[in-house]
Design a protein around this motif. Structure first.
Motif, mmCIF file in Angstrom:
data_model
loop_
_atom_site.group_PDB
_atom_site.id
_atom_site.type_symbol
_atom_site.label_atom_id
_atom_site.label_comp_id
_atom_site.label_asym_id
_atom_site.label_seq_id
_atom_site.Cartn_x
_atom_site.Cartn_y
_atom_site.Cartn_z
ATOM 1 N N GLU A 239 0.822 -1.210 0.000
ATOM 2 C CA GLU A 239 0.000 0.000 0.000
ATOM 3 C C GLU A 239 0.859 1.264 0.000
ATOM 4 O O GLU A 239 0.525 2.253 -0.657
ATOM 5 C CB GLU A 239 -0.928 0.007 1.223
ATOM 6 C CG GLU A 239 -2.094 -0.945 1.113
ATOM 7 C CD GLU A 239 -3.003 -0.886 2.323
ATOM 8 O OE1 GLU A 239 -2.741 -0.088 3.251
ATOM 9 O OE2 GLU A 239 -3.994 -1.645 2.357
ATOM 10 N N MET A 240 1.963 1.237 0.747
ATOM 11 C CA MET A 240 2.832 2.416 0.832
ATOM 12 C C MET A 240 3.929 2.434 -0.232
ATOM 13 O O MET A 240 4.672 3.395 -0.328
ATOM 14 C CB MET A 240 3.508 2.468 2.212
ATOM 15 C CG MET A 240 2.607 2.828 3.352
ATOM 16 S SD MET A 240 3.579 3.051 4.882
ATOM 17 C CE MET A 240 3.884 1.337 5.317
ATOM 18 N N LYS A 241 4.019 1.334 -1.001
ATOM 19 C CA LYS A 241 5.193 1.141 -1.863
ATOM 20 C C LYS A 241 6.470 1.294 -1.020
ATOM 21 O O LYS A 241 7.456 1.924 -1.432
ATOM 22 C CB LYS A 241 5.181 2.108 -3.040
ATOM 23 C CG LYS A 241 4.026 1.888 -4.004
ATOM 24 C CD LYS A 241 4.096 2.835 -5.173
ATOM 25 C CE LYS A 241 3.059 2.519 -6.224
ATOM 26 N NZ LYS A 241 1.662 2.559 -5.720
ATOM 27 N N HIS A 242 6.417 0.712 0.146
ATOM 28 C CA HIS A 242 7.492 0.812 1.129
ATOM 29 C C HIS A 242 8.732 0.104 0.611
ATOM 30 O O HIS A 242 8.635 -0.920 -0.071
ATOM 31 C CB HIS A 242 7.012 0.163 2.442
ATOM 32 C CG HIS A 242 7.818 0.501 3.648
ATOM 33 N ND1 HIS A 242 9.085 0.011 3.861
ATOM 34 C CD2 HIS A 242 7.542 1.282 4.725
ATOM 35 C CE1 HIS A 242 9.545 0.461 5.009
ATOM 36 N NE2 HIS A 242 8.624 1.239 5.561
ATOM 37 N N THR A 243 9.908 0.626 0.944
ATOM 38 C CA THR A 243 11.163 0.123 0.387
ATOM 39 C C THR A 243 11.982 -0.713 1.364
ATOM 40 O O THR A 243 13.202 -0.809 1.231
ATOM 41 C CB THR A 243 12.011 1.298 -0.121
ATOM 42 O OG1 THR A 243 12.116 2.281 0.912
ATOM 43 C CG2 THR A 243 11.396 1.911 -1.359
ATOM 44 N N MET A 244 11.345 -1.304 2.349
ATOM 45 C CA MET A 244 12.022 -2.276 3.227
ATOM 46 C C MET A 244 12.639 -3.360 2.345
ATOM 47 O O MET A 244 11.975 -3.917 1.470
ATOM 48 C CB MET A 244 10.990 -2.871 4.175
ATOM 49 C CG MET A 244 11.469 -4.011 5.039
ATOM 50 S SD MET A 244 10.041 -4.619 6.007
ATOM 51 C CE MET A 244 10.794 -5.944 6.917
ATOM 52 N N CYS A 245 13.912 -3.692 2.565
ATOM 53 C CA CYS A 245 14.598 -4.579 1.618
ATOM 54 C C CYS A 245 14.552 -6.059 1.971
ATOM 55 O O CYS A 245 14.837 -6.893 1.108
ATOM 56 C CB CYS A 245 16.046 -4.132 1.438
ATOM 57 S SG CYS A 245 17.036 -4.181 2.942
ATOM 58 N N GLY A 246 14.196 -6.409 3.218
ATOM 59 C CA GLY A 246 14.232 -7.818 3.595
ATOM 60 C C GLY A 246 12.953 -8.369 4.189
ATOM 61 O O GLY A 246 13.006 -9.116 5.173
ATOM 62 N N PRO A 247 11.778 -8.056 3.621
ATOM 63 C CA PRO A 247 10.532 -8.535 4.230
ATOM 64 C C PRO A 247 10.382 -10.051 4.213
ATOM 65 O O PRO A 247 9.741 -10.624 5.094
ATOM 66 C CB PRO A 247 9.443 -7.862 3.398
ATOM 67 C CG PRO A 247 10.081 -7.610 2.068
ATOM 68 C CD PRO A 247 11.509 -7.265 2.397
#
Length: 293
Positions: A239-247
């Motif tokens: 939804e946020m286009k979040h850029t967390m790299c290791g989900p």
């Protein structure tokens, strides 16, 4: 044939030789005695340069040490390089850092690969990847403190979603159970990557608001993690286009922890690179989290 994985970010992401020991001693200046309770099932730790995220990462390892070191750390990190298999376990051999060598738990690695429907035994994916390497000196330092031999199982993730998390979390749990291994899973991840350097400036935000807004966006994801909500975490990210790299690693840690009987999760520390760099051109969030029975 057993391989040797040589360090590729020693001297850049973290110091070498005596300077590394001095930095780790500083991070762990409040370290207590090694515990024996073994309640912690998994942890989340960042993988940026130690000057930015090393203290945050140390909080995860401090908690694990004071809970009791496991036999084997299964460390999952994103594949930033694109090399090798999409889901790759380093099969056997040793990893080297300036603190010496640490052995790969080959039996555990092969058991996970056998039980998983998506994992390959592959060294190439690990050759230049930093996300797992930067975790290893923390483990080596604390193993030396405890006078214990600890092994690792490195896994890189080029595909990260709910299905990968479910598959790997289940496979790691079943492999540990079948082999009688005492295992802790480490999810190596940084959180929001914000700014022109990362090609990510999705919202109109005043410059002086950016650090607080990044924390707000990260905590939307962290709340899902603390609730053991894998699908909710991925929903927030999309939804946020979040850029967390290791989900994918975090999702795997949640699935594994649920199977291992974990009942609670705790955020131990949160910070951003802004606290050190004071730059809003490239800001990254970092969190230390543990899951406990």
């Amino acid at each position: 044939m057993a391989g040797v994985r040589y360090p590729v970010v020693a001297g850049s992401f973290y110091p070498t030789s005596e300077a590394l020991i001095e930095l780790l001693e500083d991070f762990f200046s409040d370290l207590g005695e090694e515990g024996s309770g073994r309640r912690i099932t998994a942890g989340v730790a960042p993988h940026a340069g130690y000057v930015f995220s090393g203290y945050t990462a140390s909080r995860t390892y401090k908690a694990i040490f004071e809970d009791g070191l496991p036999e084997t750390f299964v460390i999952l990190g994103p594949n930033h390089t694109g090399l090798g298999s999409p889901i790759a376990i380093y099969p056997s051999g040793k990893w080297l850092t300036p603190l010496g060598e640490i052995e790969v738990d080959a039996r555990m690695a092969k058991a996970i690969a056998r039980l998983s429907g998506i994992v390959d035994l592959d060294e190439l994916a690990h050759k230049y990847e930093h996300s797992i390497e930067v975790q290893v000196p923390f483990i080596q330092y604390l193993a030396e403190k405890a006078g214990k031999e600890v092994k690792i199982v490195p896994i890189t993730l080029g595909i990260q979603d709910e299905d990968v998390s479910e598959d790997l979390g289940r496979a790691i749990f079943e492999a540990g159970r079948d082999l009688g291994r005492d295992v802790v899973v480490i999810a190596s991840t940084d959180f929001m990557h914000y700014g022109p350097m990362y090609g990510y400036v999705p919202f109109r935000v005043r410059a002086d608001e950016i650090p607080n807004r990044i924390k707000e966006w990260d905590f939307r994801v962290i709340r899902r993690i603390l609730d053991f909500d894998v699908r909710g975490m991925f929903q927030e990210l999309r939804e946020m286009k979040h850029t967390m790299c290791g989900p994918g690693g975090v999702g795997t840690a949640i699935v594994y922890s649920h199977s291992a009987g974990a009942l609670e999760a705790e955020l131990l520390h949160y910070t951003t690179s802004y606290e050190v760099s004071r730059s809003i051109e490239a800001v990254v969030g970092y969190a230390s989290i543990v899951f406990r029975r």
